[in-house]
Design an enzyme around this catalytic site. Structure first.
Site, PDB file in Angstrom:
ATOM      1  N   CYS A 129      34.191  47.718  28.805  1.00 51.86           N
ATOM      2  CA  CYS A 129      34.355  47.147  30.136  1.00 51.86           C
ATOM      3  C   CYS A 129      33.711  47.659  31.431  1.00 51.86           C
ATOM      4  O   CYS A 129      33.215  46.747  32.319  1.00 51.86           O
ATOM      5  CB  CYS A 129      35.914  46.916  30.441  1.00 51.86           C
ATOM      6  SG  CYS A 129      36.669  48.548  30.490  1.00 51.86           S
ATOM      7  N   HIS A 133      36.133  39.909  33.214  1.00 51.28           N
ATOM      8  CA  HIS A 133      35.973  41.062  32.648  1.00 51.28           C
ATOM      9  C   HIS A 133      35.785  41.248  31.123  1.00 51.28           C
ATOM     10  O   HIS A 133      35.625  39.959  30.440  1.00 51.28           O
ATOM     11  CB  HIS A 133      37.354  41.839  32.851  1.00 51.28           C
ATOM     12  CG  HIS A 133      38.822  41.056  32.634  1.00 51.28           C
ATOM     13  ND1 HIS A 133      39.535  41.452  31.692  1.00 51.28           N
ATOM     14  CD2 HIS A 133      39.370  39.928  33.204  1.00 51.28           C
ATOM     15  CE1 HIS A 133      40.312  40.788  31.432  1.00 51.28           C
ATOM     16  NE2 HIS A 133      40.076  39.751  32.666  1.00 51.28           N
ATOM     17  N   HIS A 192      40.589  50.087  33.159  1.00 50.22           N
ATOM     18  CA  HIS A 192      39.761  48.722  32.942  1.00 50.22           C
ATOM     19  C   HIS A 192      39.144  48.066  33.979  1.00 50.22           C
ATOM     20  O   HIS A 192      39.642  48.301  34.952  1.00 50.22           O
ATOM     21  CB  HIS A 192      41.038  47.736  32.353  1.00 50.22           C
ATOM     22  CG  HIS A 192      40.498  46.512  31.679  1.00 50.22           C
ATOM     23  ND1 HIS A 192      39.458  46.488  30.463  1.00 50.22           N
ATOM     24  CD2 HIS A 192      40.746  45.084  32.055  1.00 50.22           C
ATOM     25  CE1 HIS A 192      39.064  45.199  30.198  1.00 50.22           C
ATOM     26  NE2 HIS A 192      39.799  44.576  31.403  1.00 50.22           N
TER      27      HIS A 192
END
Length: 257
Positions: free
Chosen positions: A150, A42, A30
């Site tokens: 992401c 994010h 991530h």
């Protein structure tokens, strides 16, 4: 910078850093942008998203930050998927790594997998933070594991580079890495018709895998679907479908619509 990942200490972080943390037994990571004061912006699967209909959907769900009560973070009400969290919530118990920019081709190819570095050049930190904060307010479109995830968000914040071709993969390297391994193996399979040397086949598969990763990197200069777009024009594209290029790469036409 290690050959697998670039682990860093919290105290070394600076505003504008692209950071990430591995999830699901190091299968997926991530990514986000550190903006200072222990905060990270994010892009998550909240709100609209496009599924793949495959096991990758499971990987993405498990790679998302764990939703646990936090006295620092306030749950966002927006549904566009761009959120701000404290560093602890972003890491969700994982280890902190920093994504590297402007790496040389030899080091890039030496990496065992994608999603840890790029050949692309980062913009100044203040520009990176400003982009991330703008997208926090205005969104980054519909989440798509292959084209708008992401890592793509973090790379766009760092470089302002966007992939124009809707049929292509996005800016990120970890999807290219996940796809590239099986693809390279499949392409190397016909070599069994001309050789039975398993080592030669393995070398060929690795070479194809590295070539695929290099060609897919947003900073390699080999992609003709990459343009530099302002955050304001990106928002306009999302709302109207139009895109105005403010700084095209040499291999890209000067304007698109």
């Amino acid at each position: 910078m290690g050959l697998l990942s670039n682990r860093v200490a919290r105290e070394s972080l600076k505003p504008g850093d692209h950071i990430y943390s591995w999830r699901t037994a190091y299968i997926y990571a991530h990514h986000g942008i550190y903006i200072g004061d222990d905060k990270v912006i994010h892009f998550t699967r909240r709100g609209q998203e496009v599924g793949t209909g495959t096991f990758i959907d499971f990987l993405l769900v498990s790679s998302s930050p764990t939703q646990v009560p936090c006295t620092t973070c306030t749950p966002a009400e927006e549904d566009h998927g761009v959120v701000i969290s404290c560093l602890n919530c972003f890491l969700s118990g994982g280890i902190l790594y920093r994504f590297e920019y402007s790496v040389n081709p030899a080091l890039f190819l030496a990496k065992a997998r994608g999603g840890t570095c790029t050949l692309a050049v980062s913009d100044p930190p203040e520009v990176v933070v400003a982009r991330a904060k703008y997208l926090l307010e205005n969104g980054f479109g519909c989440y798509n594991v292959f084209k708008n995830n992401c890592e793509d968000f973090a790379i766009y914040c760092k470089t302002g580079l966007l992939v124009l071709d809707n049929g292509a993969i996005g800016q990120g390297g970890q999807v290219a890495s996940i796809i590239g391994g099986p693809l390279a193996a499949a392409l190397a399979t016909p070599l069994r018709l001309v050789t039975t040397n398993i080592y030669g086949m393995a070398v060929s598969a690795v070479a194809m895998y590295c070539a695929n990763r290099y060609a897919a990197d947003i900073g390699s200069g080999m992609r003709r679907d990459v343009v530099k777009v302002s955050a304001e024009d990106l928002t306009r594209r999302l709302s109207t479908g139009l895109l105005q290029v403010i700084e095209p790469l040499p291999s890209v036409p000067h304007s698109v619509s």
